[in-house]
Design a protein around this motif. Structure first.
Motif, PDB file in Angstrom:
ATOM      1  N   TYR A 211       0.817  -1.010  -0.462  1.00  0.00           N
ATOM      2  CA  TYR A 211      -0.168  -0.169  -0.124  1.00  0.00           C
ATOM      3  C   TYR A 211       0.594   1.376   0.395  1.00  0.00           C
ATOM      4  CZ  TYR A 211       1.117   0.263   4.873  1.00  0.00           C
ATOM      5  OH  TYR A 211       1.775   0.439   5.885  1.00  0.00           O
ATOM      6  N   TYR A 212       0.257   2.778  -0.195  1.00  0.00           N
ATOM      7  CA  TYR A 212       0.799   3.397  -0.114  1.00  0.00           C
ATOM      8  C   TYR A 212       0.727   4.445   0.826  1.00  0.00           C
ATOM      9  CZ  TYR A 212      -2.531   5.865  -2.769  1.00  0.00           C
ATOM     10  OH  TYR A 212      -3.728   6.563  -3.456  1.00  0.00           O
ATOM     11  N   TYR A 213       1.082   5.819   1.247  1.00  0.00           N
ATOM     12  CA  TYR A 213       0.666   7.157   1.588  1.00  0.00           C
ATOM     13  C   TYR A 213       1.554   8.064   1.133  1.00  0.00           C
ATOM     14  CZ  TYR A 213       5.101   5.794   4.853  1.00  0.00           C
ATOM     15  OH  TYR A 213       6.239   5.567   5.215  1.00  0.00           O
ATOM     16  N   ILE A 214       0.876   9.207   1.655  1.00  0.00           N
ATOM     17  CA  ILE A 214       0.888  10.508   1.354  1.00  0.00           C
ATOM     18  C   ILE A 214       1.474  11.151   2.864  1.00  0.00           C
ATOM     19  CG2 ILE A 214       1.075  12.101   0.008  1.00  0.00           C
ATOM     20  CD1 ILE A 214      -0.609  10.678  -1.908  1.00  0.00           C
ATOM     21  N   VAL A 215       2.608  12.077   2.419  1.00  0.00           N
ATOM     22  CA  VAL A 215       3.587  13.095   3.380  1.00  0.00           C
ATOM     23  C   VAL A 215       3.220  14.131   3.439  1.00  0.00           C
ATOM     24  CG1 VAL A 215       3.908  11.230   5.193  1.00  0.00           C
ATOM     25  CG2 VAL A 215       5.072  12.219   3.679  1.00  0.00           C
ATOM     26  N   ASP A 216       2.973  14.675   4.019  1.00  0.00           N
ATOM     27  CA  ASP A 216       3.711  16.778   3.302  1.00  0.00           C
ATOM     28  C   ASP A 216       4.909  16.704   3.915  1.00  0.00           C
ATOM     29  OD1 ASP A 216       3.411  17.569   6.298  1.00  0.00           O
ATOM     30  OD2 ASP A 216       2.027  18.582   6.166  1.00  0.00           O
ATOM     31  N   SER A 217       5.161  17.827   3.479  1.00  0.00           N
ATOM     32  CA  SER A 217       6.781  18.279   3.925  1.00  0.00           C
ATOM     33  C   SER A 217       7.274  18.528   5.142  1.00  0.00           C
ATOM     34  CB  SER A 217       6.873  19.699   2.889  1.00  0.00           C
ATOM     35  OG  SER A 217       5.923  21.007   3.553  1.00  0.00           O
ATOM     36  N   GLU A 218       6.416  18.586   5.975  1.00  0.00           N
ATOM     37  CA  GLU A 218       6.396  18.381   7.221  1.00  0.00           C
ATOM     38  C   GLU A 218       5.910  17.181   8.132  1.00  0.00           C
ATOM     39  OE1 GLU A 218       4.192  21.602   9.243  1.00  0.00           O
ATOM     40  OE2 GLU A 218       5.051  23.229   7.846  1.00  0.00           O
ATOM     41  N   GLY A 219       6.497  16.373   7.914  1.00  0.00           N
ATOM     42  CA  GLY A 219       5.970  14.558   8.090  1.00  0.00           C
ATOM     43  C   GLY A 219       4.720  14.204   8.668  1.00  0.00           C
ATOM     44  N   ARG A 220       3.762  15.218   8.179  1.00  0.00           N
ATOM     45  CA  ARG A 220       2.324  14.542   7.989  1.00  0.00           C
ATOM     46  C   ARG A 220       1.234  14.003   7.367  1.00  0.00           C
ATOM     47  NH1 ARG A 220       2.923  20.094  10.817  1.00  0.00           N
ATOM     48  NH2 ARG A 220       2.275  20.056  12.786  1.00  0.00           N
ATOM     49  N   LEU A 221       1.021  12.703   7.642  1.00  0.00           N
ATOM     50  CA  LEU A 221      -0.069  11.957   6.924  1.00  0.00           C
ATOM     51  C   LEU A 221      -1.198  13.014   5.829  1.00  0.00           C
ATOM     52  CD1 LEU A 221       0.202   8.429   8.623  1.00  0.00           C
ATOM     53  CD2 LEU A 221       1.125   8.769   7.120  1.00  0.00           C
ATOM     54  N   LEU A 222      -0.744  13.096   5.192  1.00  0.00           N
ATOM     55  CA  LEU A 222      -2.163  13.567   4.078  1.00  0.00           C
ATOM     56  C   LEU A 222      -3.090  12.215   3.783  1.00  0.00           C
ATOM     57  CD1 LEU A 222       0.104  15.954   2.237  1.00  0.00           C
ATOM     58  CD2 LEU A 222      -1.166  16.221   4.285  1.00  0.00           C
ATOM     59  N   TYR A 223      -2.313  10.516   3.521  1.00  0.00           N
ATOM     60  CA  TYR A 223      -3.607  10.253   3.028  1.00  0.00           C
ATOM     61  C   TYR A 223      -2.816   8.826   3.253  1.00  0.00           C
ATOM     62  CZ  TYR A 223      -5.533   7.186  -0.411  1.00  0.00           C
ATOM     63  OH  TYR A 223      -6.901   6.679  -1.272  1.00  0.00           O
ATOM     64  N   HIS A 224      -3.747   7.735   3.624  1.00  0.00           N
ATOM     65  CA  HIS A 224      -3.196   6.742   4.601  1.00  0.00           C
ATOM     66  C   HIS A 224      -4.590   5.443   4.561  1.00  0.00           C
ATOM     67  CE1 HIS A 224      -2.173   3.365   7.423  1.00  0.00           C
ATOM     68  NE2 HIS A 224      -0.569   4.205   7.213  1.00  0.00           N
ATOM     69  N   PRO A 225      -4.116   4.582   4.210  1.00  0.00           N
ATOM     70  CA  PRO A 225      -5.433   3.337   4.097  1.00  0.00           C
ATOM     71  C   PRO A 225      -6.298   3.439   5.611  1.00  0.00           C
ATOM     72  CG  PRO A 225      -3.668   2.091   4.109  1.00  0.00           C
ATOM     73  CD  PRO A 225      -3.048   3.272   3.540  1.00  0.00           C
TER      74      PRO A 225
END
Length: 530
Positions: A211-225
């Motif tokens: 699976y994949y996840y997305i983080v922003d430039s400060e290391g916070r999760l923007l997208y996760h299962p």
């Protein structure tokens, strides 16, 4: 009398040569088989780990490029909207509301769009049901965006009004005489359906548990299962720390829950975000165990026959056993060319040689079968993504011009949701069958993943590829599908070397063309722009 007893006693302590050879050869075969299994296990583990890491990186890189293009389009949409609203103070509220609704519905980029005046008042918002028009902005991010007077993207935060976790982009609005009027902002609801989930689809890369996840430039999760994790700070993760520095790559890492993962990661230049594709290392272990069980299953009967033969036919000459042990010890390290079975003057050695060669042949046969399965899609019988990427790489290396058709089954999620995944599988098999019957023998089709397929046309230009794509599309549209409705596909075409000179760029061009076909109403074919 005593002497005879002594002789008898000494005779009973001696070990016959037959049993000595039986024990020694049995020990050799057991040790050799163990070494074979251990060596094969380690070799397979290294191969799977390396392959999985690389495939995850390729997936992350492809997704990051897609997101980069997406955010450039989103910024372009906001800039175009800001230019159109440069005289919004002269427009009626309804005119502005209508334009914002048009923006939101035509591009589907944002969950909501708002115009905020320089005095911090929300002048217009779409959808109007949010009820924030006329209110003052209060969030730190929105006030920062308003004061910067430049394009802006926020970190995730919860709104005071709706309590939604959001990220927003903004574009400054200037009047025709250059005075600053405010901002046009577009918002993504991170824990709701948004453009990210629509573009990237299900959070499953290849159906294996990755699976994949997305983080922003400060290391916070923007997208996760797991939507409950969205907004969490995962900057302690080593991969995320590299993404925060703008790096891309692949490595084995332990996530914040302590689970070992094989991660491929890539940064997104358009917004400073990062995409991580991970595979739990436990999946590699399970696959290895299945591989070892298969080898043991195929080897068990010949191995038993071998041991029984040794017990029955063991004799005083040991050299045939040494020869066989040397042969078996090479397994797992190199491809063995089995020697021709020649009759041996010793009956025992002859039988044993045949039994061992049979066992080796069965193991090699199983290895070849596993290799075939690794390059073939189990559901449709088509070649899989790994075969596709290998073929493209070989053609590019040889300089062979070719075209690539990427096609995606329209509204496949609706098929799964309405008729169930079993019927969805039947639809995929139906699509694969129609495609194969529509192609010539020198044209090949691959299952790219999910409901996506790729057709390779060696030596074909874009026009020829378009004709083939239309032939396939019309054949599918006119075919009798396993469901009551018609099955249609959208298709994107890219050509080597016209559109790209490397594999990832070519697939990206085809994917972009496919996205255009989807956005233009589906059931059509689009050729990538040069």
């Amino acid at each position: 009398m005593f002497k005879l007893k002594g002789n008898g006693f000494r005779q009973s302590k001696k070990l016959s040569l037959t049993w000595l050879l039986t024990g020694l050869v049995t020990l050799v075969v057991l040790l050799t088989s163990s070494i074979l299994l251990v060596g094969s296990y380690q070799s397979k583990k290294q191969s799977l780990t390396k392959t999985t890491l690389h495939l995850n990186y390729i997936s992350a890189d492809r997704m990051s490029k897609t997101m980069d293009s997406l955010f450039q389009s989103m910024r372009g949409s906001l800039k175009h909207g800001a230019d159109k609203l440069s005289d919004f103070k002269a427009m009626t509220p309804k005119q502005v509301d209508d334009y914002l609704e048009l923006m939101r519905n035509s591009s589907n980029f944002f969950n909501s769009i708002a115009v905020v005046e320089s005095n911090r008042v929300i002048r217009n918002v779409a959808p109007a049901s949010l009820g924030t028009a006329g209110r003052h902005i209060t969030s730190k991010a929105s006030m920062e965006a308003l004061s910067l007077q430049k394009p802006y993207i926020s970190s995730p935060y919860k709104t005071s009004n709706t309590k939604r976790l959001i990220v927003f982009l903004s574009q400054p609005i200037f009047s025709s005489n250059g005075s600053y009027l405010g901002i046009l902002s577009g918002t993504l609801y991170l824990q709701k359906n948004n453009i990210l989930s629509e573009v990237f689809g299900y959070n499953n890369v290849d159906g294996s548990g990755s699976y994949y996840y997305i983080v922003d430039s400060e290391g916070r999760l923007l997208y996760h299962p797991d939507k409950n994790l969205i907004g969490n700070d995962v900057s302690s993760n080593k991969v995320v720390q590299k993404l925060m520095k703008g790096e891309s790559g692949e490595q084995q890492v332990r996530n914040t829950r302590g689970v070992e993962m094989l991660a491929g990661f890539s940064s997104v230049s358009a917004n400073g975000w990062g995409i991580v594709v991970v595979t739990p290392i436990g999946l590699i272990h399970n696959e290895l165990m299945s591989y070892i069980r298969t080898i043991i299953g195929y080897s068990l009967l010949p191995f038993i026959i071998l041991l029984m033969s040794i017990i029955v036919i063991a004799r005083r000459f040991a050299w045939p056993f040494v020869h066989l042990a040397n042969l078996v010890s090479k397994m797992g390290n190199e491809k063995i060319v089995l020697p021709e079975v020649k009759p041996h003057w010793s009956r025992e050695a002859d039988l044993l040689s045949r039994a061992v060669l049979l066992a080796v042949a069965n193991i090699q046969k199983q290895t070849d079968q596993l290799t075939h399965e690794a390059t073939t899609d189990a559901l449709t019988g088509l070649m899989n993504r790994r075969s596709l990427e290998n073929t493209i790489s070989q053609w590019i290396t040889s300089g062979l011009p070719f075209s690539l058709i990427m096609l995606d089954v329209d509204k496949f999620k609706f098929v799964n949701d309405t008729y169930g995944h079993l019927i969805g599988d039947e639809v995929l098999k139906h699509v694969a069958k129609v495609i194969e019957t529509s192609l010539r023998p020198d044209e090949s089709c691959y299952r790219y993943g999910g409901e996506e397929f790729v057709i390779l046309l060696g030596g074909a230009g874009s026009e020829d590829a378009f004709d083939v794509a239309e032939k396939v599309r019309q054949a599918l549209e006119q075919s009798k599908a396993p469901i009551p409705t018609k099955v249609t596909v959208s298709q994107g075409i890219a050509n080597y070397p016209l559109h790209a000179l490397e594999r990832e760029g070519l697939l990206e061009k085809a994917d972009q063309a496919l996205y255009l076909a989807k956005s233009r109403g589906r059931n059509r074919t689009v050729v990538a722009e040069s």
